[in-house]
Design an enzyme around this catalytic site. Structure first.
Site, PDB file in Angstrom:
ATOM      1  N   GLU A   1       0.908  -1.116   0.056  1.00 47.72           N
ATOM      2  CA  GLU A   1       0.092  -0.053   0.049  1.00 47.72           C
ATOM      3  C   GLU A   1       0.880   1.328   0.015  1.00 47.72           C
ATOM      4  OE1 GLU A   1      -2.756  -0.925   3.034  1.00 47.72           O
ATOM      5  OE2 GLU A   1      -3.657  -2.465   2.467  1.00 47.72           O
TER       6      GLU A   1
ATOM      7  N   GLU B   1      -6.295 -10.345  -1.319  1.00 47.32           N
ATOM      8  CA  GLU B   1      -7.222 -10.199  -0.043  1.00 47.32           C
ATOM      9  C   GLU B   1      -8.844 -10.210  -0.423  1.00 47.32           C
ATOM     10  OE1 GLU B   1      -5.703  -7.258   2.230  1.00 47.32           O
ATOM     11  OE2 GLU B   1      -3.807  -7.431   1.840  1.00 47.32           O
TER      12      GLU B   1
END
Length: 373
Positions: free
Chosen positions: A155, A260
């Site tokens: 991220e 995810e």
């Protein structure tokens, strides 16, 4: 006698439930890609045996929800806590599952001491680089040859594709991503190395990730693939955008992992709602947590169609996609129940709160027959 009969009935019911789901996602999708899941601390410690039974049957890749993040592995400088991560490795070996390391560098779940100097001020570049080097060498070195691949950087992008102005970037500079990958590559040259992020279906953020891939390639640093976090909803994202991103990353030569995956059925929460006291506002509570007593069949059907639509894309690009990981085993475990606000009841995964397969599991098993290896 009544107790014996009750126990026998329970065993028969359990056997019946197992027989009803005596098919395996990992076996059905084996010609195409790994099917993985994320495990909680309780599951790693063996406190949820029913969930581990689901894992054994259906999943062949394991990722830790939290126990391999920096704050868990090294909460204090030099104080490495490997017990839970070692237990996960042992479980993966017992289940003959591929182990994925998550994550080496992230701006969250990293202790404050990492970015703080001995004088209490911001750490110097040299000190932070030393700490990063020690952490990656120690962690990756410990699991060398045992962890298939690492989410090296997690991220690092804003939604517009620019680099997030995290403490890592502020202190180490724009090339900190290259540095992290260089360190991971040196610590285990055989390990796969990934960049992982959310909302990569967004065209601007997609381009930001492509730039990271190209930056690493230009520097001659190993990058195996891009992890596309799949935290999706019933009406987002546009599936064409998901497919476009898979194609864009494949065009760079990188593999793609769906890392995810879950699909929330709950309404989105705005900042005003997060700040409200929902315990005092029954109407707001009903709006934001509408399925506390169970999921309507119509909503479950919508979710099933979303999963099918996504897996159809994944199958279509299985030459590029090496793994699809669900972010949790069952609905009770899902982080979606408590984000972005606590106490909601979500149904984001493939198995219910009793670890039973939903109808979508059979649908996904049927779907795989449409594509021949």
């Amino acid at each position: 006698m009544k107790l014996v009969m009750s126990l026998l009935a329970g065993v028969l019911l359990s056997q019946s439930a197992m027989a009803a789901s005596d098919v395996s996602l990992k076996q059905a999708y084996a010609p195409h890609f790994l099917v993985g899941t994320a495990l909680s601390m309780a599951q790693i410690e063996g406190k949820d045996p029913a969930a581990l039974g689901v894992v054994q049957q259906h999943f062949n890749a394991l990722t830790a929800e939290n126990v391999m993040k920096w704050e868990e592995l090294q909460p204090k400088e030099g104080d490495f806590q490997f017990g839970p991560a070692d237990a996960l490795l042992k479980l993966a070996e017992q289940q003959q599952a591929t182990l994925i390391g998550h994550t080496l560098l992230w701006h969250q779940q990293t202790p404050a001491w990492v970015f703080t100097g001995p004088d209490g001020k911001t750490a110097s570049k040299a000190l932070l680089l030393q700490r990063l080097t020690t952490h990656i060498n120690t962690v990756v070195g410990r699991y060398k040859g045992k962890v298939k691949g690492w989410d090296v950087v997690n991220e690092a992008l804003n939604d517009d594709g620019s680099l997030r102005d995290s403490p890592w970037r502020k202190i180490l500079g724009d090339d900190y991503i290259v540095t992290a990958f260089q360190l991971a590559q040196a610590a285990d040259p055989a390990a796969e190395l990934y960049y992982n992020d959310y909302n990569l279906y967004n065209p601007e953020k997609r381009q930001g990730a492509v730039r990271i891939v190209q930056q690493l390639q230009k520097a001659g640093v190993k990058l195996t693939g891009v992890g596309m976090q799949g935290h999706y909803g019933l009406d987002y994202p546009d599936l064409q955008q998901v497919e476009d991103s898979i194609l864009a990353f494949a065009a760079t030569g990188a593999q793609v992992m769906i890392t995810e995956l879950d699909i929330t059925v709950l309404p989105r929460v705005d900042d005003n709602a997060i700040g409200a006291d929902i315990s005092l506002n029954q109407k707001l509570q009903q709006q934001l947590n509408p399925y506390s007593q169970g999921l309507p069949a119509a909503i479950e059907a919508l979710q099933q169609q979303r999963f099918i639509g996504l897996f159809r894309i994944f199958l279509r690009h299985s030459d590029t996609i090496s793994r699809v990981t669900l972010w949790g085993v069952n609905d009770q475990q899902s982080w979606r129940n408590n984000w972005p606000m606590q106490g909601r009841t979500d149904y984001a995964l493939l198995f219910d709160r009793q670890n039973q397969p939903k109808a979508v599991v059979k649908a996904l098993l049927n779907l795989v027959d449409e594509v021949k290896p």
